[in-house]
Design a protein around this motif. Structure first.
Motif, PDB file in Angstrom:
ATOM      1  N   PRO A 118       0.815  -1.228   0.000  1.00 23.87           N
ATOM      2  CA  PRO A 118       0.000   0.000   0.000  1.00 23.87           C
ATOM      3  C   PRO A 118       0.847   1.277   0.000  1.00 23.87           C
ATOM      4  O   PRO A 118       0.493   2.260  -0.649  1.00 23.87           O
ATOM      5  N   ARG A 119       1.978   1.264   0.682  1.00 19.76           N
ATOM      6  CA  ARG A 119       2.841   2.445   0.721  1.00 19.76           C
ATOM      7  C   ARG A 119       3.535   2.659  -0.614  1.00 19.76           C
ATOM      8  O   ARG A 119       3.645   3.785  -1.093  1.00 19.76           O
ATOM      9  N   VAL A 120       3.995   1.574  -1.218  1.00 20.38           N
ATOM     10  CA  VAL A 120       4.616   1.670  -2.538  1.00 20.38           C
ATOM     11  C   VAL A 120       3.592   2.175  -3.544  1.00 20.38           C
ATOM     12  O   VAL A 120       3.870   3.090  -4.339  1.00 20.38           O
ATOM     13  N   ASP A 121       2.397   1.613  -3.517  1.00 21.18           N
ATOM     14  CA  ASP A 121       1.340   2.054  -4.437  1.00 21.18           C
ATOM     15  C   ASP A 121       0.992   3.523  -4.215  1.00 21.18           C
ATOM     16  O   ASP A 121       0.745   4.268  -5.156  1.00 21.18           O
ATOM     17  N   TRP A 122       0.971   3.935  -2.955  1.00 19.92           N
ATOM     18  CA  TRP A 122       0.652   5.330  -2.631  1.00 19.92           C
ATOM     19  C   TRP A 122       1.719   6.269  -3.187  1.00 19.92           C
ATOM     20  O   TRP A 122       1.401   7.306  -3.768  1.00 19.92           O
ATOM     21  N   LEU A 123       2.988   5.900  -3.022  1.00 21.89           N
ATOM     22  CA  LEU A 123       4.074   6.719  -3.565  1.00 21.89           C
ATOM     23  C   LEU A 123       3.964   6.810  -5.085  1.00 21.89           C
ATOM     24  O   LEU A 123       4.134   7.885  -5.663  1.00 21.89           O
ATOM     25  N   LYS A 124       3.642   5.706  -5.728  1.00 22.75           N
ATOM     26  CA  LYS A 124       3.454   5.726  -7.181  1.00 22.75           C
ATOM     27  C   LYS A 124       2.255   6.594  -7.556  1.00 22.75           C
ATOM     28  O   LYS A 124       2.273   7.298  -8.562  1.00 22.75           O
ATOM     29  N   GLY A 125       1.220   6.552  -6.720  1.00 20.50           N
ATOM     30  CA  GLY A 125       0.042   7.375  -6.963  1.00 20.50           C
ATOM     31  C   GLY A 125       0.326   8.864  -6.875  1.00 20.50           C
ATOM     32  O   GLY A 125      -0.383   9.681  -7.462  1.00 20.50           O
ATOM     33  N   LEU A 126       1.380   9.232  -6.151  1.00 13.40           N
ATOM     34  CA  LEU A 126       1.792  10.633  -6.082  1.00 13.40           C
ATOM     35  C   LEU A 126       2.457  11.085  -7.372  1.00 13.40           C
ATOM     36  O   LEU A 126       2.583  12.286  -7.622  1.00 13.40           O
ATOM     37  N   GLY A 127       2.899  10.092  -8.163  1.00 14.95           N
ATOM     38  CA  GLY A 127       3.572  10.403  -9.421  1.00 14.95           C
ATOM     39  C   GLY A 127       5.005   9.912  -9.494  1.00 14.95           C
ATOM     40  O   GLY A 127       5.712  10.197 -10.458  1.00 14.95           O
ATOM     41  N   MET A 128       5.431   9.171  -8.483  1.00 13.60           N
ATOM     42  CA  MET A 128       6.796   8.640  -8.504  1.00 13.60           C
ATOM     43  C   MET A 128       6.887   7.462  -9.459  1.00 13.60           C
ATOM     44  O   MET A 128       5.971   6.637  -9.526  1.00 13.60           O
ATOM     45  N   ASP A 129       8.019   7.394 -10.155  1.00 16.42           N
ATOM     46  CA  ASP A 129       8.266   6.206 -10.969  1.00 16.42           C
ATOM     47  C   ASP A 129       8.980   5.166 -10.095  1.00 16.42           C
ATOM     48  O   ASP A 129       9.280   5.428  -8.926  1.00 16.42           O
ATOM     49  N   ASP A 130       9.223   4.004 -10.650  1.00 18.68           N
ATOM     50  CA  ASP A 130       9.824   2.918  -9.859  1.00 18.68           C
ATOM     51  C   ASP A 130      11.170   3.316  -9.265  1.00 18.68           C
ATOM     52  O   ASP A 130      11.474   2.990  -8.115  1.00 18.68           O
ATOM     53  N   ALA A 131      11.987   4.035 -10.039  1.00 19.24           N
ATOM     54  CA  ALA A 131      13.303   4.445  -9.555  1.00 19.24           C
ATOM     55  C   ALA A 131      13.177   5.422  -8.388  1.00 19.24           C
ATOM     56  O   ALA A 131      13.926   5.333  -7.409  1.00 19.24           O
ATOM     57  N   GLN A 132      12.229   6.344  -8.480  1.00 22.62           N
ATOM     58  CA  GLN A 132      12.023   7.301  -7.393  1.00 22.62           C
ATOM     59  C   GLN A 132      11.508   6.610  -6.136  1.00 22.62           C
ATOM     60  O   GLN A 132      11.918   6.945  -5.028  1.00 22.62           O
ATOM     61  N   VAL A 133      10.614   5.661  -6.299  1.00 24.08           N
ATOM     62  CA  VAL A 133      10.111   4.905  -5.150  1.00 24.08           C
ATOM     63  C   VAL A 133      11.266   4.165  -4.480  1.00 24.08           C
ATOM     64  O   VAL A 133      11.425   4.216  -3.260  1.00 24.08           O
ATOM     65  N   ALA A 134      12.087   3.496  -5.278  1.00 22.94           N
ATOM     66  CA  ALA A 134      13.223   2.750  -4.730  1.00 22.94           C
ATOM     67  C   ALA A 134      14.187   3.684  -4.001  1.00 22.94           C
ATOM     68  O   ALA A 134      14.654   3.374  -2.894  1.00 22.94           O
ATOM     69  N   LYS A 135      14.477   4.832  -4.590  1.00 22.32           N
ATOM     70  CA  LYS A 135      15.384   5.812  -3.968  1.00 22.32           C
ATOM     71  C   LYS A 135      14.801   6.328  -2.653  1.00 22.32           C
ATOM     72  O   LYS A 135      15.500   6.450  -1.654  1.00 22.32           O
ATOM     73  N   THR A 136      13.511   6.595  -2.673  1.00 22.48           N
ATOM     74  CA  THR A 136      12.831   7.123  -1.490  1.00 22.48           C
ATOM     75  C   THR A 136      12.903   6.129  -0.343  1.00 22.48           C
ATOM     76  O   THR A 136      13.250   6.485   0.786  1.00 22.48           O
ATOM     77  N   ILE A 137      12.599   4.883  -0.627  1.00 25.04           N
ATOM     78  CA  ILE A 137      12.618   3.848   0.404  1.00 25.04           C
ATOM     79  C   ILE A 137      14.041   3.578   0.879  1.00 25.04           C
ATOM     80  O   ILE A 137      14.284   3.408   2.074  1.00 25.04           O
TER      81      ILE A 137
END
Length: 107
Positions: free
Chosen positions: A5-24
């Motif tokens: 749910p958190r990964v999906d939420w971050l993607k829902g903000l507009g993050m791409d996979d690389a940004q999600v990975a960097k953020t986490i």
């Protein structure tokens, strides 16, 4: 799985996979934060001042933003906004200052 749910939420903000990975990777504690009580309210605060793109950029480069209290986040952003200097400062810069340093510099 409570990460999805958190990964999906971050993607829902507009993050791409690389940004999600960097953020986490930068702030793994993010995966333990409550979406409803922590992450969403803080992003709603950010939306009062920033565009979606700026929020995505801020969170992917400084996910620690979501680790600060809503009160601190809102106060600091509103002070910078009222002073007309919000656009000049990165979110990490103004959030990591101690209260005394922030007050001396901006209030």
């Amino acid at each position: 799985d409570n990460l999805k749910p958190r990964v999906d939420w971050l993607k829902g903000l507009g993050m791409d996979d690389a940004q999600v990975a960097k953020t986490i990777a930068r702030h793994p504690q993010l995966m333990s934060y409550s979406l409803e009580e922590n992450m969403r309210p803080k992003v709603e605060t950010l939306h009062r001042y920033f565009t979606d793109d700026r929020i995505v950029g801020a969170l992917s480069s400084c996910p620690e933003l979501l680790g600060h209290s809503s009160k601190r986040l809102d106060h600091r952003i509103s002070v910078l906004d009222a002073s007309g200097v919000l656009a000049e400062h990165s979110s990490c810069t103004f959030m990591v200052l101690t209260d005394a340093a922030f007050a001396a510099r901006f209030e």
